[in-house]
Design an enzyme around this catalytic site. Structure first.
Site, PDB file in Angstrom:
ATOM      1  N   GLN A 139       2.753   9.955   1.159  1.00 38.76           N
ATOM      2  CA  GLN A 139       4.299   9.382   1.398  1.00 38.76           C
ATOM      3  C   GLN A 139       5.169   9.821   0.442  1.00 38.76           C
ATOM      4  O   GLN A 139       6.258   9.501   0.435  1.00 38.76           O
ATOM      5  CB  GLN A 139       3.775   7.839   1.401  1.00 38.76           C
ATOM      6  CG  GLN A 139       3.234   7.227   2.787  1.00 38.76           C
ATOM      7  CD  GLN A 139       3.278   5.947   2.752  1.00 38.76           C
ATOM      8  OE1 GLN A 139       2.080   5.134   2.343  1.00 38.76           O
ATOM      9  NE2 GLN A 139       4.060   5.164   3.369  1.00 38.76           N
TER      10      GLN A 139
ATOM     11  N   HIS B  54      -4.823   1.372   7.479  1.00 37.24           N
ATOM     12  CA  HIS B  54      -3.371   2.075   7.649  1.00 37.24           C
ATOM     13  C   HIS B  54      -3.354   3.163   6.415  1.00 37.24           C
ATOM     14  O   HIS B  54      -2.708   4.266   6.842  1.00 37.24           O
ATOM     15  CB  HIS B  54      -2.323   1.184   7.279  1.00 37.24           C
ATOM     16  CG  HIS B  54      -0.892   1.398   7.186  1.00 37.24           C
ATOM     17  ND1 HIS B  54      -0.025   1.067   8.285  1.00 37.24           N
ATOM     18  CD2 HIS B  54      -0.345   1.882   6.287  1.00 37.24           C
ATOM     19  CE1 HIS B  54       1.235   1.437   7.854  1.00 37.24           C
ATOM     20  NE2 HIS B  54       1.011   2.341   6.764  1.00 37.24           N
ATOM     21  N   GLU B  55      -3.790   2.919   5.377  1.00 33.50           N
ATOM     22  CA  GLU B  55      -3.567   3.829   4.234  1.00 33.50           C
ATOM     23  C   GLU B  55      -4.565   5.012   4.663  1.00 33.50           C
ATOM     24  O   GLU B  55      -4.290   6.545   4.392  1.00 33.50           O
ATOM     25  CB  GLU B  55      -3.787   3.476   2.704  1.00 33.50           C
ATOM     26  CG  GLU B  55      -2.867   2.113   2.469  1.00 33.50           C
ATOM     27  CD  GLU B  55      -1.386   2.391   2.696  1.00 33.50           C
ATOM     28  OE1 GLU B  55      -0.929   3.839   2.419  1.00 33.50           O
ATOM     29  OE2 GLU B  55      -0.647   1.786   2.796  1.00 33.50           O
TER      30      GLU B  55
ATOM     31  N   GLY C 227       0.861  -1.135  -0.098  1.00 32.35           N
ATOM     32  CA  GLY C 227      -0.083  -0.097   0.036  1.00 32.35           C
ATOM     33  C   GLY C 227       0.771   1.196   0.120  1.00 32.35           C
ATOM     34  O   GLY C 227       1.796   1.332   0.436  1.00 32.35           O
TER      35      GLY C 227
END
Length: 169
Positions: A50, A134-135, A45
């Site tokens: 990021q 999480h993403e 992912g």
């Protein structure tokens, strides 16, 4: 094109991302670059923050590019329902070499838009639910270490400071 992944400490990782509102060639190029970057890492992912892009955009592929049709691109994802819990080791491309057990939902329903702007709904459980959670955290400026105890978070932060001081971060 493989893009540099921002590491823990970069201020861009702490910003709440803006909605994707333009669908077309520019977004398609960004998604292609994100996939190239994610697969080269290798990761399952990657969220746009990021790579320093302040957009609510994520790419996910639990097969790491090994199985056709497993890749997910989500714009403006939001969690509609989260059920149960799972606690498993979790890492992050922005915090390489570190992993810790993190509690996440066991099942989730997420709604968002695909690369063409069409609404999608994903029912996920297990690893996919963990990855989506999480993403989506990334899109809200939250990192997996924020979900750890203060002591664990402090230990990781101190190790990263030592790595940075030595020029290894």
């Amino acid at each position: 094109m493989i893009l540099p992944i921002l590491k823990y400490g970069a201020p861009e990782l702490r910003k709440v991302s803006k909605d994707v509102d333009a669908f077309g060639a520019v977004l398609e190029k960004l998604v292609k670059d994100m996939l190239d970057t994610m697969y080269s890492s290798p990761g399952i992912g990657l969220a746009a923050p990021q790579i320093g892009v302040n957009l609510r955009l994520t790419t996910i592929d639990l097969s790491v590019g090994e199985e056709a049709g497993k890749m997910i691109v989500l714009c403006n994802p939001e969690i509609i329902l989260a059920e149960g819990t799972q606690k498993t080791d979790e890492g992050c491309l922005s915090i390489p070499e570190f992993s810790e057990p993190v509690t996440r939902p066991l099942k989730m329903i997420v709604r968002g838009r695909d690369i063409n702007g069409e609404e999608v709904r994903i029912e996920a459980e297990g690893l996919l639910a963990r990855c989506l959670s999480h993403e989506i955290d990334h899109l809200n400026g939250v990192l997996f270490v924020d979900r750890l105890s203060p002591l664990k978070r402090s230990l990781i932060r101190n190790k990263i400071k030592k790595l940075a001081k030595a020029g290894d971060w």
